[in-house]
Every structure is written in structure tokens, then in C-alpha cells.
Design an enzyme around this catalytic site. Structure first.
Site, PDB file in Angstrom:
ATOM      1  N   GLY A  15       0.701  -1.273   0.441  1.00  0.00           N
ATOM      2  CA  GLY A  15      -0.185   0.026   0.453  1.00  0.00           C
ATOM      3  C   GLY A  15       0.862   1.198   0.151  1.00  0.00           C
ATOM      4  CG  ASP A  36      -0.853  -5.773   0.217  1.00  0.00           C
ATOM      5  OD1 ASP A  36      -2.458  -5.835  -1.015  1.00  0.00           O
ATOM      6  OD2 ASP A  36      -0.055  -4.590   0.504  1.00  0.00           O
ATOM      7  CE1 TYR A 148      -9.871   3.078   8.208  1.00  0.00           C
ATOM      8  CE2 TYR A 148      -9.918   4.847   9.535  1.00  0.00           C
ATOM      9  CZ  TYR A 148      -9.293   3.599   8.419  1.00  0.00           C
ATOM     10  OH  TYR A 148      -7.471   3.809   8.272  1.00  0.00           O
ATOM     11  CB  THR A 178       0.187   9.921   5.605  1.00  0.00           C
ATOM     12  OG1 THR A 178       0.022  10.337   7.680  1.00  0.00           O
ATOM     13  CG2 THR A 178       1.589   9.790   5.440  1.00  0.00           C
TER      14      THR A 178
HETATM   15  P1  NAD Z   1      -3.563   2.105   1.645  1.00  0.00           P
HETATM   16  O1  NAD Z   1      -5.494   1.321   0.826  1.00  0.00           O
HETATM   17  O2  NAD Z   1      -3.035   2.851   0.423  1.00  0.00           O
HETATM   18  O3  NAD Z   1      -3.064   0.554   2.253  1.00  0.00           O
HETATM   19  C1  NAD Z   1      -3.682  -0.520   2.598  1.00  0.00           C
HETATM   20  C2  NAD Z   1      -3.311  -1.940   2.311  1.00  0.00           C
HETATM   21  O4  NAD Z   1      -3.626  -2.807   3.020  1.00  0.00           O
HETATM   22  C3  NAD Z   1      -3.016  -2.442   0.505  1.00  0.00           C
HETATM   23  O5  NAD Z   1      -1.818  -2.239   0.425  1.00  0.00           O
HETATM   24  C4  NAD Z   1      -3.456  -2.837   0.715  1.00  0.00           C
HETATM   25  O6  NAD Z   1      -4.566  -3.907  -0.647  1.00  0.00           O
HETATM   26  C5  NAD Z   1      -3.797  -3.555   1.967  1.00  0.00           C
HETATM   27  N1  NAD Z   1      -4.330  -4.222   2.426  1.00  0.00           N
HETATM   28  C6  NAD Z   1      -6.050  -4.170   2.395  1.00  0.00           C
HETATM   29  N2  NAD Z   1      -6.837  -5.215   2.928  1.00  0.00           N
HETATM   30  C7  NAD Z   1      -5.942  -5.751   2.893  1.00  0.00           C
HETATM   31  C8  NAD Z   1      -6.508  -7.888   3.781  1.00  0.00           C
HETATM   32  N3  NAD Z   1      -7.448  -7.980   4.053  1.00  0.00           N
HETATM   33  N4  NAD Z   1      -5.797  -8.698   3.991  1.00  0.00           N
HETATM   34  C9  NAD Z   1      -4.506  -7.957   2.886  1.00  0.00           C
HETATM   35  N5  NAD Z   1      -3.419  -6.805   3.259  1.00  0.00           N
HETATM   36  C10 NAD Z   1      -4.375  -6.570   2.559  1.00  0.00           C
HETATM   37  O7  NAD Z   1      -3.707   2.505   2.818  1.00  0.00           O
HETATM   38  P2  NAD Z   1      -2.112   3.351   3.146  1.00  0.00           P
HETATM   39  O8  NAD Z   1      -2.815   5.039   3.548  1.00  0.00           O
HETATM   40  O9  NAD Z   1      -1.218   2.719   3.050  1.00  0.00           O
HETATM   41  O10 NAD Z   1      -2.532   3.351   4.853  1.00  0.00           O
HETATM   42  C11 NAD Z   1      -1.719   1.973   5.805  1.00  0.00           C
HETATM   43  C12 NAD Z   1      -2.059   2.163   7.266  1.00  0.00           C
HETATM   44  O11 NAD Z   1      -2.447   3.308   7.577  1.00  0.00           O
HETATM   45  C13 NAD Z   1      -4.415   1.603   6.849  1.00  0.00           C
HETATM   46  O12 NAD Z   1      -4.141   0.584   8.047  1.00  0.00           O
HETATM   47  C14 NAD Z   1      -5.025   2.694   7.625  1.00  0.00           C
HETATM   48  O13 NAD Z   1      -6.050   1.936   8.192  1.00  0.00           O
HETATM   49  C15 NAD Z   1      -3.602   3.530   8.089  1.00  0.00           C
HETATM   50  N6  NAD Z   1      -3.777   4.743   8.447  1.00  0.00           N
HETATM   51  C16 NAD Z   1      -3.320   5.693   7.024  1.00  0.00           C
HETATM   52  C17 NAD Z   1      -3.511   6.619   7.461  1.00  0.00           C
HETATM   53  C18 NAD Z   1      -3.175   7.585   5.699  1.00  0.00           C
HETATM   54  O14 NAD Z   1      -3.217   9.198   6.058  1.00  0.00           O
HETATM   55  N7  NAD Z   1      -2.700   7.332   5.357  1.00  0.00           N
HETATM   56  C19 NAD Z   1      -4.352   7.457   8.301  1.00  0.00           C
HETATM   57  C20 NAD Z   1      -4.192   6.887   9.411  1.00  0.00           C
HETATM   58  C21 NAD Z   1      -4.324   5.311   9.704  1.00  0.00           C
END
Ligand code: NAD
Ligand code: UDP
Length: 332
Positions: A15, A36, A148, A178
């Protein structure tokens, strides 16, 4: 002195955040296993890592158990964009809750340290501003964001119960919005939406009147915070806020994107999605005191780099993770 080399599992490693984290850990020489299911990502984000001897990729869904030998686990697997996490809400909550149970079980069995990527969403639509870690939040448990928000809250509960009951070595970070290069072009969150719309000369879709606020952290700053937290003292398990405290209205963000892209796009107003928080700003004193960490990239600088990234992207390589649209309130 060189740091001890470890075997590190990154769930959600393909991700947006996960791929940057894998980059950093691989560059440090650690053995990195990226897990992933490619729900909201594609292999492109990590294809440059595939030839490296200290990088492995496993296609796996964290709602199923996983047996590996590792020293550390960063648990990032979960769709993060509202349009995608609301597409299949039951799957989203399973990913947070079962994913946490499986990663905590694994950590317990092999005595690994495990970090949970939690979120500012645990504060819901906050009535305390800025949000300190002690604030317990204002989440609608039956709303469209609950799959969520409540999933992440339950994951935090599990982390602290495994810590108290089983002595699992945990870390919990609450990440605020982010952004940066490698966001999926069809991620659906505000920064990538606005930049793509501006670059295509399309209208920027501003939900609500644009007075709601967010505080945007550049990805490199965030990844530094994650790694510091993982490597920090064992008596500091969190939860700790990680984010950039500079707060902007979403209208200001739209105007800045139009300016930086030199676009002729206009702003169009669309309905505010249900339960959309009106304000969000991290209180980051704890991270500063305990980790010596703070975000240093101003929004303007981070956006310039992100615009450059999206300008150079070949969109034909990307598929939409879902056909999701933002869900608007259906009753008062
Ligand atoms: P993203 O959607 O780009 O990445 C999430 C990754 O998890 C993806 O590659 C997706 O394919 C994988 N995924 C989803 N469900 C899955 C499953 N059941 N099994 C295996 N893989 C799975 O999002 P991101 O922005 O990179 O966020 C990463 C983490 O950080 C998440 O847990 C998100 O909740 C947390 N987060 C991100 C932000 C932000 O602003 N980017 C803010 C708060 C929390
Ligand atoms: N938003 C917007 N236009 C878009 C996407 C999002 O105005 O095309 C708004 C959204 O309603 C919210 C803010 O931008 O108020 C941040 O939304 P995002 O989906 O990035 O993340 P959130 O912080 O809501 O989880």
C-alpha cells in the site's frame, strides 16, 4: 555501530504507507516480508524491491492466520480511503479485527514486537481540539464510517489486552491524514483526487462547504515516526499521535492544489459524506517528548513533490480498487 538486522513483516506492505516503509527497512538491510492481498494497491509500488535478496512478497489476506518466523511486525493491512473501506464494510471490520488477532497471535507465538497502524478516526468527529491521546473520541458506532473507526478502536483494545494479559510487546500509533507519492491514483482520498482533477483540467470536487479541516502529514515524516516508535523504549507502547499539526480547511487545500498545478480547474461543491469529521488536528507533544519526532515538511513542499509524482504517472497501468462513491447522509 550498525543496527542489528531483523526479520520484519509488513502487512499492507504494497500500500501507500507500506511500500515506503518497506523501502526504508530494505535500505537498512533488514529482511523484509511484505504481505498484501492487493485490495487497494498493485504490485507497481514494490516492483523495484522484488529483485532484492532481502525482500519477499506474499499474497495473503490477513483475515486468515499466518505462520512465519519474524522479529517485528508492522500491521498496516486495511483499506484507508473512505470510498474503499465503505465498499465492503463487513470485510473492512474483519480486516481490522481478525487481522489484529492474527498478528497478535503470531507476535505472541514467536515473541515478536508488533506495531498497529491506528488512526485519528478513533477520535471520530472530535469535540476536543486539537486531539490529545487522552481524548476518548466521538465515534458514531452505527454510521457508515464505523466499520473503519470501530474496527480500529477494537484493534487497539486487542493490542492492549494482549499486552496486559500475554505480555506481547506492542506499539500503537494513531496516524493523521498522510499523503505523498505512491498514493493510488484512484485512492479516492482528498489529496490524490484534487491533484488528479487539477492535472486533468477537471472540476475539483469539494464535499460540503469546504470549511472542514484536516492536518496533512508528508509520507517521509510519517515513516520516520513509525520506525522511531517501533525502535523506541519498551515502556512506551502508545497510543501516540503521528501527524503534522498544521491545520487547513479543505477549501484551502483545493486552492493550493490549483495554484501549484497552474490548473484552470474550478471548484464544484458536492454533498458532505455522512459523519465526515469537521475538524482534525493532532496534539503531537507526546511524540515530540518521547520519540524526539516531529513532522518537518510543510504542506506546500510535500504537495509539489506529490504533484510531480502524479504528473509522471502512467494512469493506464492502474485499475480502480472499487467503484465506490462517497456515502452521504440518508437521514438526519
Ligand atoms: P492503502 O490502502 O494504500 O494501503 C493498505 C494496504 O493494505 C493495501 O496494499 C491493501 O491492498 C492492503 N490490504 C487491505 N486489506 C487487506 C487484507 N485483508 N489482507 C492483506 N492486505 C490488505 O492505505 P495506506 O494509506 O497505506 O494506509 C496504511 C495503514 O495506515 C492502514 O491500516 C490505515 O488504516 C492506516 N492509516 C493511514 C492513514 C493515511 O492517511 N494514509 C491515516 C490513518 C491510518
Ligand atoms: N473530500 C473532498 N473531496 C474529495 C475527497 C474528499 O472534499 O474529492 C473531503 C472529505 O469530505 C473530507 C476531507 O476531504 O472532509 C478528507 O477526506 P479523505 O477522504 O481524504 O479522508 P478522511 O480524513 O475523511 O478520512
Amino acid at each position: 555501530m550498525a543496527e542489528t538486522l531483523k526479520r520484519i513483516l509488513v502487512t499492507g506492505g504494497a500500500g501507500f504507507l507500506g511500500s515506503h516503509l518497506c523501502d526504508r527497512l530494505v535500505a537498512q538491510g533488514h529482511g523484509v516480508i511484505c504481505v498484501d492481498n492487493f485490495f487497494t494497491s498493485q504490485k507497481h509500488t514494490i516492483e523495484h524491491l522484488l529483485p532484492k535478496a532481502n525482500f519477499e512478497l506474499i499474497r495473503h489476506d490477513v483475515t486468515h492466520p499466518l505462520w512465519l518466523e519474524v522479529d517485528e511486525i508492522y500491521n498496516l493491512a486495511c483499506p484507508a480511503s473512505p470510498v474503499h473501506y465503505q465498499f465492503n464494510p463487513i470485510k473492512t471490520i474483519k480486516t481490522s479485527v481478525l487481522g489484529a488477532i492474527h498478528m497478535l497471535g503470531l507476535a505472541k507465538r514467536v515473541r515478536a514486537k508488533v506495531l498497529q497502524a491506528s488512526t485519528s478516526e478513533v477520535y471520530g468527529d472530535p469535540d476536543v481540539h486539537p486531539q490529545p491521546e487522552s481524548y476518548r473520541g466521538n465515534v458514531n458506532p452505527i454510521g457508515v464510517r464505523a466499520c473503519y473507526d470501530e474496527g480500529k478502536r477494537c484493534a487497539e483494545t486487542l493490542f492492549f489486552d494482549y499486552h496486559r494479559s500475554n505480555g506481547v510487546n506492542i506499539r500503537v500509533v494513531r496516524i493523521f491524514n498522510t499523503y505523498g507519492p505512491r498514493m493510488h491514483p484512484y485512492d479516492g482520498r482528498v489529496v490524490s483526487n484534487f491533484i488528479l482533477q487539477a492535472l486533468a483540467g477537471e472540476d475539483l470536487t469539494l464535499y460540503g462547504d469546504g470549511s472542514q479541516t484536516r492536518s496533512f502529514c508528508y509520507v517521509d515524516d510519517l515513516i520516520e515516526g513509525l520506525i522511531r516508535m517501533m525502535n523506541g523504549p519498551d515502556d512506551f507502547v502508545g497510543p501516540v499521535n503521528l501527524g503534522n499539526p498544521e491545520e487547513f480547511t479543505i477549501r484551502q487545500l483545493a486552492e493550493l492544489v490549483i495554484e501549484l498545478t497552474g490548473s484552470a480547474s474550478r471548484i464544484v461543491y458536492q454533498p458532505l459524506p455522512a459523519d465526515d469529521p469537521m475538524q482534525r488536528q493532532p496534539d503531537v507533544r507526546l511524540a515530540r517528548e518521547r520519540l524526539g519526532w516531529r513532522a518537518t515538511t510543510p504542506l506546500r513542499d510535500g504537495l509539489v513533490r506529490t504533484v510531480d509524482y502524479f504528473r509522471s504517472l502512467d494512469l493506464s497501468r492502474y485499475r480502480r480498487p472499487t467503484q465506490g462513491e462517497p456515502r452521504v447522509a440518508t437521514r438526519g
